[in-house]
Design an enzyme around this catalytic site. Structure first.
Site, PDB file in Angstrom:
ATOM      1  N   ALA A  18      88.314  33.737   7.302  1.00 45.00           N
ATOM      2  CA  ALA A  18      89.178  33.974   6.143  1.00 45.00           C
ATOM      3  C   ALA A  18      88.721  35.203   5.377  1.00 45.00           C
ATOM      4  CB  ALA A  18      89.182  32.750   5.231  1.00 45.00           C
TER       5      ALA A  18
ATOM      6  N   CYS B 217      87.530  24.003   8.874  1.00 44.76           N
ATOM      7  CA  CYS B 217      87.139  24.704   7.647  1.00 44.76           C
ATOM      8  C   CYS B 217      86.451  23.741   6.684  1.00 44.76           C
ATOM      9  CB  CYS B 217      88.350  25.338   6.973  1.00 44.76           C
ATOM     10  SG  CYS B 217      87.880  26.280   5.484  1.00 44.76           S
TER      11      CYS B 217
ATOM     12  N   PRO C 299      88.127  33.193  13.854  1.00 45.91           N
ATOM     13  CA  PRO C 299      89.040  33.379  12.724  1.00 45.91           C
ATOM     14  C   PRO C 299      88.305  33.202  11.398  1.00 45.91           C
ATOM     15  CG  PRO C 299      89.333  31.201  13.672  1.00 45.91           C
ATOM     16  CD  PRO C 299      88.312  31.892  14.522  1.00 45.91           C
TER      17      PRO C 299
ATOM     18  N   GLY D 236      81.513  34.770  14.986  1.00 46.03           N
ATOM     19  CA  GLY D 236      82.060  34.952  13.652  1.00 46.03           C
ATOM     20  C   GLY D 236      81.182  35.855  12.819  1.00 46.03           C
ATOM     21  N   ARG D 237      80.279  35.254  12.046  1.00 47.05           N
ATOM     22  CA  ARG D 237      79.451  36.042  11.124  1.00 47.05           C
ATOM     23  C   ARG D 237      78.603  37.090  11.830  1.00 47.05           C
ATOM     24  NH1 ARG D 237      76.087  31.802   8.220  1.00 47.05           N
ATOM     25  NH2 ARG D 237      76.347  30.743  10.220  1.00 47.05           N
TER      26      ARG D 237
ATOM     27  N   GLY E  24      78.887  29.147  16.867  1.00 42.40           N
ATOM     28  CA  GLY E  24      77.782  28.823  15.976  1.00 42.40           C
ATOM     29  C   GLY E  24      76.485  29.491  16.381  1.00 42.40           C
TER      30      GLY E  24
ATOM     31  N   LYS F  23      90.392  24.040  16.720  1.00 40.04           N
ATOM     32  CA  LYS F  23      89.009  24.384  16.374  1.00 40.04           C
ATOM     33  C   LYS F  23      88.482  23.343  15.389  1.00 40.04           C
ATOM     34  CE  LYS F  23      86.142  28.378  15.100  1.00 40.04           C
ATOM     35  NZ  LYS F  23      85.246  27.810  14.064  1.00 40.04           N
TER      36      LYS F  23
ATOM     37  N   HIS G 249      82.410  24.165  16.738  1.00 39.53           N
ATOM     38  CA  HIS G 249      81.328  24.748  15.947  1.00 39.53           C
ATOM     39  C   HIS G 249      80.235  23.689  15.827  1.00 39.53           C
ATOM     40  CE1 HIS G 249      80.037  27.406  12.354  1.00 39.53           C
ATOM     41  NE2 HIS G 249      79.034  26.590  12.659  1.00 39.53           N
TER      42      HIS G 249
END
Length: 326
Positions: free
Chosen positions: A19, A101, A17, A225-226, A202, A140, A170
């Protein structure tokens, strides 16, 4: 296969997820390109409870996204429960609570990574949410707040006891943000400490890193993610490699631009031309990264204000790349 509560995830390779990124258009593409599950960007409990139209729109789920997780961020138990009930009334498959976050505007009021600093209170929120919704609840979180305050194992045990049916870890601390290297050993320690599924997150950017994470930690799934920004093919590549041990060919310029244009149309359909094209600028830059002339193309992309202009720019760039290749 990964099972969380009554939700079956055929391929445990999951879109994280993020943002400002994981709206329905991007989730739809990630799902089509192999993600076993997709996660929506975090939505504020206060925004939902106070009737924010933007927050309510963030609960939109398309038919071809499932299984999909909606993520809730907040710190006040009462409003978290109220907001969770709203998520429970959607067609989401799971509800995730954000305790990871690391961004200042999120943690300064006790939300996100700050919530995990108090495992007992975090568990109270999880328990209250679990008791009021009929969907599996997951959490998470990160390795800890900083290197002197590593508490992921404690948090995992607490939320498991409170009724969470899976956790995602993470391997960075909140203070690290997204710098440095993720510590996968903490994921292994969490896996050894709880009996619910553990998803590792991660530094997974390729099929090889995904396999190594699974082997080194024993975790049940991989969250990317990234590594998926401008590269939604990573899901099918990881899935294929884990299943066969063989690598798929990386997408060429033509496929990359084709998916970028698909993404553009999805964004415009979902958010309208003005906002959709504006949001596409960052995605277009990610899609073309590494191709010849990408730096110059980013300047052109950032000038576009219409669907036609953005699509023409991308098609023109593809032609340019193909001519260079010849």
């Amino acid at each position: 296969m990964l099972t969380i509560g009554d939700v079956q995830i055929d391929d445990p390779v999951i879109l994280a997820p993020m943002a400002g990124v994981c709206n329905p258009p991007f989730r739809k593409i990630a799902k089509r390109l192999g993600a076993g599950m997709v996660c929506a960007e975090m939505v504020s409990d206060k925004g939902l409870v106070h009737g924010s139209l933007k927050s309510q729109q963030m609960l939109t789920i398309l038919e071809d996204e499932h299984p999909v997780s909606l993520q809730l961020v907040g710190y006040d138990k009462e409003s978290m429960v109220q907001a969770a009930k709203m998520l429970g009334e959607t067609n989401a498959d799971l509800i995730d609570i954000n305790m990871g976050c690391p961004v200042l505007k999120i943690y300064k009021n006790g939300s996100g990574a700050a919530l995990a600093r108090d495992p007992q209170y975090a568990a109270e929120i999880v328990k209250a949410v679990v008791e009021r919704v009929n969907k599996p609840v997951t959490v998470k979180f990160r390795k800890g707040w900083d290197d002197d305050n590593v508490n992921a194992v404690e948090v995992a045990k607490a939320v498991e006891q409170a009724g969470a049916q899976a956790v995602t870890v993470h391997g960075r601390t909140a203070r690290q943000l997204y710098s440095g290297q993720a510590d996968w050993s903490i994921i292994r320690r969490v896996k050894e400490a709880v009996s619910i599924p553990v998803i590792g997150n991660g530094d997974v950017t390729s099929p090889q890193t995904a396999k190594r994470l699974l082997e080194e930690t024993g975790c049940d799934g991989v969250m990317i993610g990234r590594g998926a920004l401008g590269n939604p093919w990573v899901f099918r590549e990881v899935s294929h490699f884990l299943a066969t041990g063989r690598e798929l060919a990386e997408p060429g310029a033509q496929e990359r631009i084709a998916v970028a244009i698909e993404h553009l149309h999805h964004l415009v359909d979902y958010k309208g031309e003005v906002i959709g094209v504006r949001e596409m600028r960052k995605h277009a830059a990610w899609y073309i990264k590494g191709l010849p002339g990408a730096a110059e193309m980013r300047n052109i992309v950032n000038e576009q204000t219409t669907l036609e202009g953005m699509e023409d720019a991308l098609r023109g760039f593809l032609k340019q790349v193909q001519e260079v290749a010849v």
